[in-house]
Design an enzyme around this catalytic site. Structure first.
Site, short mmCIF file in Angstrom:
data_model
loop_
_atom_site.label_atom_id
_atom_site.label_comp_id
_atom_site.label_asym_id
_atom_site.label_seq_id
_atom_site.Cartn_x
_atom_site.Cartn_y
_atom_site.Cartn_z
N ASP A 17 -4.84 2.04 8.14
CA ASP A 17 -3.93 1.14 6.88
C ASP A 17 -3.66 -0.30 7.71
OD1 ASP A 17 -0.78 0.52 6.02
OD2 ASP A 17 0.17 1.17 8.39
N ARG A 18 -3.29 -1.43 7.57
CA ARG A 18 -3.48 -2.76 8.27
C ARG A 18 -1.99 -2.96 8.78
NH1 ARG A 18 -2.20 -7.77 4.07
NH2 ARG A 18 -0.45 -7.61 5.07
N ASP A 19 -0.42 -3.13 8.18
CA ASP A 19 0.22 -3.53 9.49
C ASP A 19 0.84 -2.99 9.85
OD1 ASP A 19 0.40 -6.05 7.57
OD2 ASP A 19 1.47 -4.79 5.89
N HIS A 100 1.27 -1.54 -6.28
CA HIS A 100 2.26 -1.15 -7.43
C HIS A 100 3.14 -1.11 -6.69
CE1 HIS A 100 -1.51 -0.06 -8.97
NE2 HIS A 100 -1.39 -1.85 -9.91
N CYS A 115 -2.48 5.30 -6.62
CA CYS A 115 -3.24 4.10 -5.28
C CYS A 115 -2.44 3.93 -4.84
CB CYS A 115 -4.11 3.06 -5.82
SG CYS A 115 -3.01 2.01 -6.30
N LYS A 117 0.16 4.85 -1.39
CA LYS A 117 -0.01 5.83 0.12
C LYS A 117 1.14 6.78 -0.48
CE LYS A 117 -1.81 3.03 3.02
NZ LYS A 117 -1.44 2.33 3.94
N ASP A 142 0.17 4.25 10.67
CA ASP A 142 1.96 4.30 11.97
C ASP A 142 3.32 5.09 10.65
OD1 ASP A 142 1.30 1.82 10.14
OD2 ASP A 142 3.41 0.95 10.82
#
EC number: 3.1.3.-
Length: 200
Positions: A17-19, A100, A115, A117, A142
């Site tokens: 995950d990014r953020d 989206h 797509c 999550k 997270d």
């Protein structure tokens, strides 16, 4: 499928995950000047690169659907992230973005999709394009949606306590392992990899 494709060796990956996992949580982050790595993350990614794991970012970015920023802004931020990682000889092998939102947005974007999550669509897409062995891979994030996406894709889900991890901990199954940050999650992944090599 060609013979060459059928004989292609699948690779293991760590989906991130990014953020809140790679970088400090910022609401609807898209500007490079607002981006800050969580301590130790670039070096942790470099360690995964060095032992041959693919490192793939899978991120929900509903700010695109909401009209807060464009996909081009997301791509520019990811290019910035790659440049920062290059300073420690690290890199991301692929960025996969869901723009989206099922309720909010503009044009073709305000829709449900496979797509976003916790749907596993981003992981399946990356697996098809990068030839990833999902069952031998990990999903680190997270939020419960990260854990759900990883589980549904067949990966081992790992929860970090950075970002929203501490807030959502009780919403995640007790069987999922928890780590203070990506640094410790990578320690665990590499220990597992070492044990697998010894027993192989």
């Amino acid at each position: 499928m060609s013979r060459a494709e059928s004989q292609r060796v699948l690779r293991r990956a760590v989906f991130l995950d990014r953020d809140g996992t790679i970088n400090e949580e910022r609401h609807y982050l898209y500007r490079p000047e607002d981006f800050a790595f969580i301590a130790g993350v670039p070096q942790a990614i470099a360690r995964l690169n060095q032992v041959g794991y693919l490192v793939v970012v899978v991120t929900n970015q509903s700010g695109v659907a909401r009209g807060y920023f464009d996909l081009s802004d997301v791509e520019a931020l990811h290019a910035y992230v790659q440049r920062q990682l290059a300073d420690v000889r690290a890199h991301i092998d692929g960025f996969y973005v869901c723009p989206h939102h099922p309720e909010h947005g503009q044009g073709a974007l305000p829709r449900d999709c496979d797509c976003r999550k916790g749907q596993p669509g981003l992981l399946f897409k990356a697996a098809a394009q990068l030839h990833i062995d999902l069952e031998g891979s990990f999903m680190v994030g997270d939020k419960p949606a990260d854990m759900e996406a990883g589980t549904r894709a067949g990966c081992v889900p790992l929860l970090v306590m950075t970002g929203y991890g501490a807030e959502t901990d009780k919403l995640v199954a007790p069987s999922i392992q928890r780590f203070p940050s990506l640094v410790e999650a990578v320690d665990f992944i590499l220990r597992q990899d070492g044990e697998r090599r010894v027993t192989a």
